[in-house]
Design an enzyme around this catalytic site. Sequence first.
Site, mmCIF file in Angstrom:
data_model
loop_
_atom_site.group_PDB
_atom_site.id
_atom_site.type_symbol
_atom_site.label_atom_id
_atom_site.label_comp_id
_atom_site.label_asym_id
_atom_site.label_seq_id
_atom_site.Cartn_x
_atom_site.Cartn_y
_atom_site.Cartn_z
ATOM 1 N N GLY A 146 -9.967 2.562 17.547
ATOM 2 C CA GLY A 146 -10.997 2.653 18.573
ATOM 3 C C GLY A 146 -12.383 2.341 18.063
ATOM 4 O O GLY A 146 -13.175 1.679 18.743
ATOM 5 N N ALA A 174 -12.720 4.036 23.342
ATOM 6 C CA ALA A 174 -12.027 2.763 23.545
ATOM 7 C C ALA A 174 -10.522 2.974 23.719
ATOM 8 O O ALA A 174 -9.882 2.317 24.552
ATOM 9 C CB ALA A 174 -12.294 1.823 22.369
ATOM 10 N N ASP A 175 -9.946 3.884 22.930
ATOM 11 C CA ASP A 175 -8.506 4.146 23.039
ATOM 12 C C ASP A 175 -8.134 4.649 24.424
ATOM 13 O O ASP A 175 -7.118 4.245 24.997
ATOM 14 C CB ASP A 175 -8.093 5.186 21.998
ATOM 15 C CG ASP A 175 -8.216 4.673 20.585
ATOM 16 O OD1 ASP A 175 -7.284 4.006 20.116
ATOM 17 O OD2 ASP A 175 -9.247 4.943 19.949
ATOM 18 N N SER A 176 -8.945 5.555 24.960
ATOM 19 C CA SER A 176 -8.632 6.119 26.270
ATOM 20 C C SER A 176 -8.699 5.069 27.358
ATOM 21 O O SER A 176 -7.822 5.002 28.239
ATOM 22 C CB SER A 176 -9.607 7.266 26.579
ATOM 23 O OG SER A 176 -9.451 8.326 25.667
ATOM 24 N N GLY A 179 -5.774 2.878 27.045
ATOM 25 C CA GLY A 179 -4.583 3.553 27.540
ATOM 26 C C GLY A 179 -4.496 3.551 29.050
ATOM 27 O O GLY A 179 -3.424 3.314 29.633
#
Length: 410
Positions: A146, A174-176, A179
Site C-alpha cells: 500500500g 490504498a489496500d482498502s 480491496g
Amino acid sequence: MSGERGSCPGPLAGITVLELGTMYAAPTAGRMLRDFGARVIKVEDPATGDFARQWLPRHNGLALGFARLNAGKESIGIDLRRPEGRDLVRRLAARVDVVLESFRPGRLEEWGLGYDVLTADNPGLVLTRVSGFGQTGPYRGRPGFGTVAETASGYAFTNGWPDSPPTSPPFGFADSIAGLSAAFGTVTALLARSRTGRGDAVDVALYEPLMFILGDSILRYTSSGEIQQRVGNGSGSASPRGIYQAADGNWLSIAASSQSIALRLFTAMGRPEFGDDPRFATNPARMEHNEELQRLVGAWVGQRPRAEVLADLEAHEVVAAPVNDARDIVEDPHFRMRTLVELAGTALGPVLVPGPVVHLDSYPGPLYEGVPGIGEHTVPALTELLGLTPGELAELAGSSAVAPDRTRVP
C-alpha cells in the site's frame, strides 16, 4: 432495511470464494463478498498462516487487523510450495465461483495455476487478481504494498502541508480502496457470468483506484501544466474548507464548498456582509484570499466550545462535523445504530467493528462471529468439496501439504 443481522441469506448466497490472498487488499475483497453472503474459504500456509496474523496491535494473542478482515471466513491450511498443495488448489478452483489472489504477477502461472489452466476445469470461474502494478505493463513484475501505491499514485505528494514532506496515511488506505474495487470487479464479472455462463479475469493494481480518486490532479497537469501541491486541510479548489479548533480544545471540520453553503456560513458567523465583500463574494475570490478567510473562520470557531459551534452550524445548514476519535465514534448513536456491528466469538471479547459499506433494504447484513485458526476448516472443507477420505487426508498431512494437526477426523 428489515430483520436482524444473520436472519436471511445475502444476495451472494451460494457463491463460494477461494481466497489465496494475504495481508490486506485481497482479504478486504473477501470480507466485502462475505459481508453479502458469499462463503469465503481462506487458504493459508499451514505452518505460519497469513502474515497479517502477526500484525500489531494484538489483544489476547489475536491481531486486530486480521480479525477485522477475516471474521466469518473458513481457513484451510495448504502449502502452495508443494506440488500436492498446488494440486489441491487446482481441484478446489474447479468447484468454486471465485478465486481471489494477491501474488506477484506470473506466480500462479509458474505454479501451473494460471487462468487458462483453472478455467479449463471451470469455465465459469472468476479469477480476481490484486497486485502492486497490475498484470500488464512494464512494472507488472515489481512487488508492491500500500505504501508504494500511495506514493506511486500521486497521493502522498499531494497529502500534507506545504512545508511538510509527502505523507502516507497510518493505515491501509490504498489496500482498502483496492480491496473494495476488487470486490466490485468480482461482482461485475459474476453478473456477466449470469448472462454468458463464462467467467473472467479481474485485474486490480493497488495504485489505480487511488489514482482514479486523484484524477483531477492529472487533468490539471495535462490541461495547464500545473502540478498540484500540498495544501494542508484545504481542498485546493474551494474555500473555506478545513479543520478548526474550538475554545475547549476539540476540533471540527467545515466544508463550505458551494456558494450557498459559504453564504450560510457567513450568516452563522454573524458576518453576512462577507457575501458582498469582493474578497469573499465568489469562490475564485475566496481562493485568492484563502489564508485571510481561514483566519477569520478559525477565530470565530475558537471563541466557543465545539458543541455550541456545531449546533450553530447545523442550524444554518452548514456542512460540518466533529473530528472524531475512536471513542467519539463508539459513543455516537448514529454510528452505533447504522455502522458498527459486534464481532463475537473471539479472544477479543465483546468488540465492535465497522459493518458493510453498502446497505440494501432487503438484506440486514451478516453476523460477525469467530476468527478462524490456521487451517481450522481443512478437514470439513476438503472432505465436502473434494470428497477426500481420511486416508487421503492423512497422506497429505504426512507430506506436509496440508496442516497436519487439522486433518484428524473424529
